[in-house]
Design an enzyme around this catalytic site. Structure first.
Site, PDB file in Angstrom:
ATOM      1  N   SER A 133       0.140  13.671  18.795  1.00 43.27           N
ATOM      2  CA  SER A 133       0.493  15.100  18.769  1.00 43.27           C
ATOM      3  C   SER A 133      -0.255  15.485  19.196  1.00 43.27           C
ATOM      4  O   SER A 133      -1.155  16.247  18.842  1.00 43.27           O
ATOM      5  CB  SER A 133       1.024  15.297  17.061  1.00 43.27           C
TER       6      SER A 133
ATOM      7  N   TYR B 281      -0.458  16.622   8.337  1.00 41.82           N
ATOM      8  CA  TYR B 281       0.408  16.146   9.428  1.00 41.82           C
ATOM      9  C   TYR B 281      -0.060  15.931  10.260  1.00 41.82           C
ATOM     10  O   TYR B 281      -1.363  14.768  10.854  1.00 41.82           O
ATOM     11  CB  TYR B 281       1.569  17.042  10.052  1.00 41.82           C
TER      12      TYR B 281
END
Length: 328
Positions: free
Chosen positions: A128, A153
């Site tokens: 990501s 995350y």
């Protein structure tokens, strides 16, 4: 040889499966169909795949030890596209355990599974843009330090990259990690800003605009993302050096949040009720993908402008998305 795709009922995963099936590949799709967002949407994506020649589906929780290996026992797997993960930056503040289980334990299970496959040619996995965290230098390049995550995350995705690097070093496992930048488009995720804003604007409700709209995102259209995933999958890294590499998958054209809302207003024919909010501690002000590596190695450039991509999403949303799926 089949291609295994985890997260096959997810946004990116379902589109990748369709692309692979369209070119004649055999695809084994896995998903646990969890309820992070309405499973109705996941099942609707899956419906497009079921019945397609060359596709089979297994409901599997990849984070459950040994469940993956037992489910696909006997199948010849040549390549793996690992897209299953617990998504969402802000949700990681509410339920951190879900991110450790899915993104770290699940990634480890994938690595162990792949290590046991004598037929494996390549593992491509989702990272990501969040790994760039508080970095100020733009555009973000794959060689930049990524030691300052601003969300759990992001920390789990950085951990995935480190684990994959280690397995490449120890076992020669050929892998490519893809740092996705704000993927959007038809059949997308209802927890993303473009879906939330569209729904609220059509219903006459206010939308939360963080940092007075001075947030910049490298919005990347789903078709450009899928083209990159498949191109990378077809070209494993060389074993002459450490067989692990990383690529940004972005648009290389960041858009200001305020301008993003302006485009939606034009497409929807409504004026947004903007509710200004301070920037959240888990957010970054800007993402911006340096795409030089992907362009040099694969001759790929993103093709879809934000206006064109949002138009395609809005057309889908108004014609069949929200009305047929009733997703809230």
């Amino acid at each position: 040889m089949a291609i295994l795709v985890t997260g096959a009922a997810g946004f990116i995963g379902s589109h990748v499966c369709l692309k692979l099936l369209d070119r004649g590949d055999e695809v084994v799709g896995l998903d646990n169909l969890n309820d992070y967002y309405d499973p109705l949407l996941k099942k609707a994506r899956l419906t497009q795949l079921l019945g397609r020649r060359g596709f089979s589906f297994l409901k599997v929780d990849i984070a459950e030890p040994m469940e993956l290996a037992g489910s696909v026992s006997g199948q010849k797997i040549g390549k793996v596209v690992h897209l299953a993960a617990q998504a969402g930056v802000r949700y990681s503040l509410e339920n951190p355990q879900a991110y450790i289980r899915s993104n770290i334990n699940g990634h480890l299970e994938i690595l162990e599974f792949c290590r046991g496959l004598s037929s494996l040619e390549h593992l491509v996995y989702a990272s990501s843009s969040s790994v760039y965290g508080g970095n100020r230098k733009v555009p973000f390049s794959e060689g930049d330090r990524v030691d300052h995550p601003v969300s759990l995350y992001a920390a789990t995705k950085k951990s995935d990259e480190l684990m994959s690097h280690t397995y490449a070093h120890l076992f020669g496992l050929r892998q490519t990690g893809l740092r996705f930048f704000t993927v959007y488009g038809p059949w997308g995720r209802p927890d993303m800003a473009y879906w939330i804003f569209t729904k609220a604007m059509l219903e006459g409700r206010p939308i939360k605009v963080f940092n007075d709209g001075e947030m910049w995102r490298d919005f990347t259209y789903i078709d450009d993302v899928v083209d990159a995933v498949v191109a990378v999958l077809d070209k494993p890294p060389s074993t002459e050096v450490l067989p692990h590499r990383l690529y940004n998958i972005g648009n290389n054209r960041p858009a200001r949040l305020g301008d993003f809302i302006d485009i939606l207003e034009r497409l929807l024919g409504v004026t947004a009720i903007r509710q200004n909010e301070p920037i959240q501690t888990s957010d970054v002000e800007r993402t911006y993908a340096d795409m030089i590596s992907l362009e040099q190695d694969f001759r790929l450039r993103p093709r879809t402008s934000l206006e064109v991509g949002l138009r395609k999403f809005v057309e889908w949303y108004q014609s069949e998305g929200a009305a047929r799926l009733r997703v809230v």
